[in-house]
Design a protein around this motif. Structure first.
Motif, PDB file in Angstrom:
ATOM      1  N   UNK A 182      12.404  24.776   9.278  1.00  0.00           N
ATOM      2  CA  UNK A 182      12.822  23.460   9.759  1.00  0.00           C
ATOM      3  C   UNK A 182      13.070  22.500   8.604  1.00  0.00           C
ATOM      4  N   UNK A 183      12.244  22.626   7.571  1.00  0.00           N
ATOM      5  CA  UNK A 183      12.445  21.772   6.396  1.00  0.00           C
ATOM      6  C   UNK A 183      13.778  22.095   5.711  1.00  0.00           C
ATOM      7  N   UNK A 184      14.024  23.412   5.538  1.00  0.00           N
ATOM      8  CA  UNK A 184      15.280  23.817   4.886  1.00  0.00           C
ATOM      9  C   UNK A 184      16.476  23.403   5.726  1.00  0.00           C
ATOM     10  N   UNK A 222      16.581  21.104   8.034  1.00  0.00           N
ATOM     11  CA  UNK A 222      16.688  19.654   8.070  1.00  0.00           C
ATOM     12  C   UNK A 222      17.346  19.112   6.823  1.00  0.00           C
ATOM     13  N   UNK A 223      16.947  19.657   5.659  1.00  0.00           N
ATOM     14  CA  UNK A 223      17.580  19.225   4.401  1.00  0.00           C
ATOM     15  C   UNK A 223      19.056  19.566   4.393  1.00  0.00           C
ATOM     16  N   UNK A 224      19.377  20.796   4.854  1.00  0.00           N
ATOM     17  CA  UNK A 224      20.785  21.204   4.894  1.00  0.00           C
ATOM     18  C   UNK A 224      21.588  20.348   5.875  1.00  0.00           C
ATOM     19  N   UNK A 225      20.937  20.058   6.999  1.00  0.00           N
ATOM     20  CA  UNK A 225      21.608  19.210   7.982  1.00  0.00           C
ATOM     21  C   UNK A 225      21.877  17.826   7.432  1.00  0.00           C
ATOM     22  N   UNK A 226      20.911  17.304   6.704  1.00  0.00           N
ATOM     23  CA  UNK A 226      21.106  15.989   6.095  1.00  0.00           C
ATOM     24  C   UNK A 226      22.230  16.028   5.076  1.00  0.00           C
ATOM     25  N   UNK A 227      22.270  17.106   4.266  1.00  0.00           N
ATOM     26  CA  UNK A 227      23.330  17.232   3.277  1.00  0.00           C
ATOM     27  C   UNK A 227      24.712  17.332   3.935  1.00  0.00           C
ATOM     28  N   UNK A 228      24.785  18.184   4.975  1.00  0.00           N
ATOM     29  CA  UNK A 228      26.072  18.328   5.685  1.00  0.00           C
ATOM     30  C   UNK A 228      26.475  17.009   6.329  1.00  0.00           C
ATOM     31  N   UNK A 229      25.491  16.324   6.943  1.00  0.00           N
ATOM     32  CA  UNK A 229      25.808  15.049   7.583  1.00  0.00           C
ATOM     33  C   UNK A 229      26.300  14.035   6.560  1.00  0.00           C
ATOM     34  N   UNK A 230      25.640  13.996   5.394  1.00  0.00           N
ATOM     35  CA  UNK A 230      26.080  13.072   4.351  1.00  0.00           C
ATOM     36  C   UNK A 230      27.494  13.411   3.873  1.00  0.00           C
ATOM     37  N   UNK A 277       3.591  32.310  11.270  1.00  0.00           N
ATOM     38  CA  UNK A 277       4.727  31.869  12.083  1.00  0.00           C
ATOM     39  C   UNK A 277       4.908  30.362  11.997  1.00  0.00           C
ATOM     40  N   UNK A 278       3.802  29.639  12.076  1.00  0.00           N
ATOM     41  CA  UNK A 278       3.895  28.176  11.971  1.00  0.00           C
ATOM     42  C   UNK A 278       4.431  27.756  10.607  1.00  0.00           C
ATOM     43  N   UNK A 279       3.913  28.436   9.538  1.00  0.00           N
ATOM     44  CA  UNK A 279       4.359  28.106   8.184  1.00  0.00           C
ATOM     45  C   UNK A 279       5.852  28.402   8.016  1.00  0.00           C
ATOM     46  N   UNK A 280       6.273  29.575   8.532  1.00  0.00           N
ATOM     47  CA  UNK A 280       7.701  29.897   8.434  1.00  0.00           C
ATOM     48  C   UNK A 280       8.540  28.891   9.220  1.00  0.00           C
ATOM     49  N   UNK A 281       8.052  28.512  10.392  1.00  0.00           N
ATOM     50  CA  UNK A 281       8.805  27.512  11.170  1.00  0.00           C
ATOM     51  C   UNK A 281       8.922  26.196  10.447  1.00  0.00           C
ATOM     52  N   UNK A 282       7.790  25.772   9.849  1.00  0.00           N
ATOM     53  CA  UNK A 282       7.830  24.516   9.089  1.00  0.00           C
ATOM     54  C   UNK A 282       8.801  24.623   7.922  1.00  0.00           C
ATOM     55  N   UNK A 283       8.749  25.776   7.225  1.00  0.00           N
ATOM     56  CA  UNK A 283       9.622  25.965   6.069  1.00  0.00           C
ATOM     57  C   UNK A 283      11.094  25.999   6.485  1.00  0.00           C
TER      58      UNK A 283
END
Length: 206
Positions: free
Chosen positions: A38-40, A42-50, A30-36
């Motif tokens: 959140x990473x995905x 977060x990356x998508x959020x950064x891309x959309x924000x950019x 569960x922790x690994x999936x959450x980290x994964x």
């Protein structure tokens, strides 16, 4: 019995250990999936924000450039209008000044003339005015004669069409479009002419 209890205790301990390992594995996964995730995300959020920032920046730049260009066009139009108005005012003022100067010079020259010369010039101006009126009257007379000739030709043509027609209705239609003046010219104004017009059905009803 003691052996059986011991086995049960050992089995229970092994089950608890296995369950703890299973729960720990679930937590780790569960922790690994959450980290994964959140990473995905977060990356998508950064891309959309950019992307959003890029679109906003481009639109703000376009709006600013368009506003500045509109201001430039307005300033140019104002300059052109001001230049045109100034040119028209200067030209009108120049005409007024030249007209005033011409009037002043003409009046001064007229004042410096002798009495006989003034009278001679006035008589000449009157003769020119009379000659201009005569020319205008002659031109108007010629123009009136040309119009009368054209109207007479039209009337003669209508009379010829009326005479060549074999039915009275055709003659009536050929002359009905003419005015009262043209009909008077065709038939005349005598009582016999009125009788002829009444017979042709062209006499106005009282």
């Amino acid at each position: 019995m003691r052996v059986l209890r011991t086995r049960r205790r050992i089995a229970r301990l092994e089950y608890d250990r296995a369950h703890m390992r299973y729960v720990a594995a679930q937590r780790i996964q569960s922790w690994a999936r959450g980290v994964q995730v959140r990473h995905i995300l977060g990356t998508r959020k950064v891309q959309v924000a950019r992307a959003v920032y890029s679109i906003q920046k481009a639109w703000r730049g376009f709006s600013l450039r368009r506003g500045l260009w509109q201001k430039v066009l307005n300033a140019r139009a104002t300059t052109i209008q001001a230049t045109a108005r100034a040119f028209l005012v200067r030209r009108r003022l120049r005409r007024v000044v030249l007209s005033a100067i011409l009037i002043q010079v003409s009046y001064k020259n007229f004042r410096h003339l002798s009495k006989g010369e003034r009278q001679r010039r006035l008589d000449g101006m009157k003769r020119r005015n009379v000659a201009a009126r005569q020319i205008q009257a002659g031109v108007r007379g010629v123009w009136t004669k040309l119009q009368e000739r054209e109207q007479t030709a039209t009337i003669r043509k209508a009379k010829a069409q009326a005479k060549s027609a074999s039915v009275n209705g055709v003659a009536h239609g050929a002359l009905a479009h003419l005015g009262s003046d043209a009909l008077d010219a065709v038939y005349g104004s005598s009582p016999l002419a009125n009788v002829q017009r009444a017979r042709d059905g062209l006499l106005d009803s009282p």
